[in-house]
Design a protein around this motif. Sequence first.
Motif, PDB file in Angstrom:
ATOM      1  N   ARG A  29       0.834  -1.196   0.000  1.00 33.48           N
ATOM      2  CA  ARG A  29       0.000   0.000   0.000  1.00 33.48           C
ATOM      3  C   ARG A  29       0.876   1.257   0.000  1.00 33.48           C
ATOM      4  O   ARG A  29       0.565   2.234   0.650  1.00 33.48           O
ATOM      5  CB  ARG A  29      -0.953  -0.020   1.185  1.00 33.48           C
ATOM      6  N   GLN A  30       1.951   1.153  -0.722  1.00 39.31           N
ATOM      7  CA  GLN A  30       2.894   2.255  -0.889  1.00 39.31           C
ATOM      8  C   GLN A  30       3.647   2.020  -2.190  1.00 39.31           C
ATOM      9  O   GLN A  30       3.551   0.955  -2.791  1.00 39.31           O
ATOM     10  CB  GLN A  30       3.857   2.304   0.289  1.00 39.31           C
ATOM     11  N   SER A  31       4.385   3.008  -2.619  1.00 36.93           N
ATOM     12  CA  SER A  31       5.182   2.871  -3.833  1.00 36.93           C
ATOM     13  C   SER A  31       6.274   1.840  -3.605  1.00 36.93           C
ATOM     14  O   SER A  31       6.744   1.647  -2.485  1.00 36.93           O
ATOM     15  CB  SER A  31       5.782   4.218  -4.203  1.00 36.93           C
ATOM     16  N   ILE A  32       6.672   1.164  -4.685  1.00 39.72           N
ATOM     17  CA  ILE A  32       7.655   0.088  -4.564  1.00 39.72           C
ATOM     18  C   ILE A  32       8.696   0.149  -5.686  1.00 39.72           C
ATOM     19  O   ILE A  32       8.464   0.725  -6.744  1.00 39.72           O
ATOM     20  CB  ILE A  32       6.980  -1.307  -4.572  1.00 39.72           C
ATOM     21  N   LYS A  38      13.588  -9.098  -5.838  1.00 39.88           N
ATOM     22  CA  LYS A  38      13.386  -8.290  -4.648  1.00 39.88           C
ATOM     23  C   LYS A  38      12.313  -7.231  -4.877  1.00 39.88           C
ATOM     24  O   LYS A  38      12.188  -6.687  -5.972  1.00 39.88           O
ATOM     25  CB  LYS A  38      14.716  -7.607  -4.302  1.00 39.88           C
ATOM     26  N   CYS A  39      11.595  -6.933  -3.817  1.00 38.37           N
ATOM     27  CA  CYS A  39      10.624  -5.843  -3.825  1.00 38.37           C
ATOM     28  C   CYS A  39      10.805  -5.077  -2.526  1.00 38.37           C
ATOM     29  O   CYS A  39      10.820  -5.681  -1.452  1.00 38.37           O
ATOM     30  CB  CYS A  39       9.203  -6.382  -3.944  1.00 38.37           C
ATOM     31  N   ILE A  40      10.980  -3.768  -2.621  1.00 43.55           N
ATOM     32  CA  ILE A  40      11.164  -2.944  -1.432  1.00 43.55           C
ATOM     33  C   ILE A  40      10.289  -1.694  -1.521  1.00 43.55           C
ATOM     34  O   ILE A  40       9.883  -1.293  -2.611  1.00 43.55           O
ATOM     35  CB  ILE A  40      12.639  -2.526  -1.236  1.00 43.55           C
ATOM     36  N   ALA A  41      10.032  -1.104  -0.369  1.00 39.28           N
ATOM     37  CA  ALA A  41       9.305   0.158  -0.333  1.00 39.28           C
ATOM     38  C   ALA A  41      10.147   1.239  -1.009  1.00 39.28           C
ATOM     39  O   ALA A  41      11.367   1.267  -0.867  1.00 39.28           O
ATOM     40  CB  ALA A  41       9.009   0.542   1.107  1.00 39.28           C
ATOM     41  N   TRP A  42       9.481   2.096  -1.758  1.00 41.57           N
ATOM     42  CA  TRP A  42      10.129   3.227  -2.429  1.00 41.57           C
ATOM     43  C   TRP A  42       9.531   4.476  -1.827  1.00 41.57           C
ATOM     44  O   TRP A  42       8.339   4.728  -1.994  1.00 41.57           O
ATOM     45  CB  TRP A  42       9.892   3.145  -3.930  1.00 41.57           C
ATOM     46  N   VAL A 114      15.379  -5.924 -15.753  1.00 42.95           N
ATOM     47  CA  VAL A 114      14.497  -4.765 -15.660  1.00 42.95           C
ATOM     48  C   VAL A 114      14.136  -4.504 -14.205  1.00 42.95           C
ATOM     49  O   VAL A 114      14.090  -5.418 -13.395  1.00 42.95           O
ATOM     50  CB  VAL A 114      13.224  -4.976 -16.510  1.00 42.95           C
ATOM     51  N   MET A 115      13.904  -3.239 -13.906  1.00 44.39           N
ATOM     52  CA  MET A 115      13.423  -2.825 -12.589  1.00 44.39           C
ATOM     53  C   MET A 115      12.265  -1.872 -12.824  1.00 44.39           C
ATOM     54  O   MET A 115      12.252  -1.147 -13.822  1.00 44.39           O
ATOM     55  CB  MET A 115      14.532  -2.142 -11.803  1.00 44.39           C
ATOM     56  N   ALA A 116      11.299  -1.899 -11.911  1.00 44.40           N
ATOM     57  CA  ALA A 116      10.183  -0.961 -11.998  1.00 44.40           C
ATOM     58  C   ALA A 116      10.063  -0.202 -10.695  1.00 44.40           C
ATOM     59  O   ALA A 116      10.160  -0.787  -9.607  1.00 44.40           O
ATOM     60  CB  ALA A 116       8.865  -1.696 -12.302  1.00 44.40           C
ATOM     61  N   GLY A 117       9.856   1.080 -10.802  1.00 41.14           N
ATOM     62  CA  GLY A 117       9.500   1.932  -9.683  1.00 41.14           C
ATOM     63  C   GLY A 117       8.050   2.312  -9.900  1.00 41.14           C
ATOM     64  O   GLY A 117       7.739   3.035 -10.847  1.00 41.14           O
ATOM     65  N   ILE A 118       7.160   1.778  -9.083  1.00 47.88           N
ATOM     66  CA  ILE A 118       5.729   1.966  -9.283  1.00 47.88           C
ATOM     67  C   ILE A 118       5.175   2.818  -8.146  1.00 47.88           C
ATOM     68  O   ILE A 118       5.271   2.451  -6.975  1.00 47.88           O
ATOM     69  CB  ILE A 118       4.977   0.615  -9.304  1.00 47.88           C
ATOM     70  N   ILE A 119       4.585   3.936  -8.517  1.00 46.23           N
ATOM     71  CA  ILE A 119       3.942   4.797  -7.529  1.00 46.23           C
ATOM     72  C   ILE A 119       2.541   4.258  -7.292  1.00 46.23           C
ATOM     73  O   ILE A 119       1.786   4.017  -8.236  1.00 46.23           O
ATOM     74  CB  ILE A 119       3.931   6.256  -8.003  1.00 46.23           C
TER      75      ILE A 119
END
Length: 120
Positions: A29-32, A38-42, A114-119
């Motif tokens: 429930r936050q950007s990642i 790996k998946c982390i909070a952004w 690839v990496m994604a920064g998703i808001i």
Amino acid sequence: MKFSEDKNSGLLIRSWRPGEIDIAGKIWRQSILVHTGKCIAWEIESINELSAGHLPEIIAFAPDILLIGTGIKQQFPDIERYAELLARNIGVEIMDSPAAARTYNVLVSEGRKVMAGIIA
């Protein structure tokens, strides 16, 4: 033709809704920031917040491409906010978050780094 699930693809984005991202069955429930392992909070809530301080994790992974999902609408930040990535030959594509999620899944399934920064 029989289709089978590719279990070696890594983390995939199952869905995106405003304020909620499903990564491999875990709800965020936050950007990642997500890549195959790996998946982390952004710590970013709006693309206007993007700064050099948000780039170290991306640079450490050194993806071929970073997909930035800017939320419900595609919004372009000033290039200065991510110029360091371009200087390191990391491609940057900016799109709305649903499109970034779909594109990320396709590129992961192709074996791309690839990496994604998703808001959210």
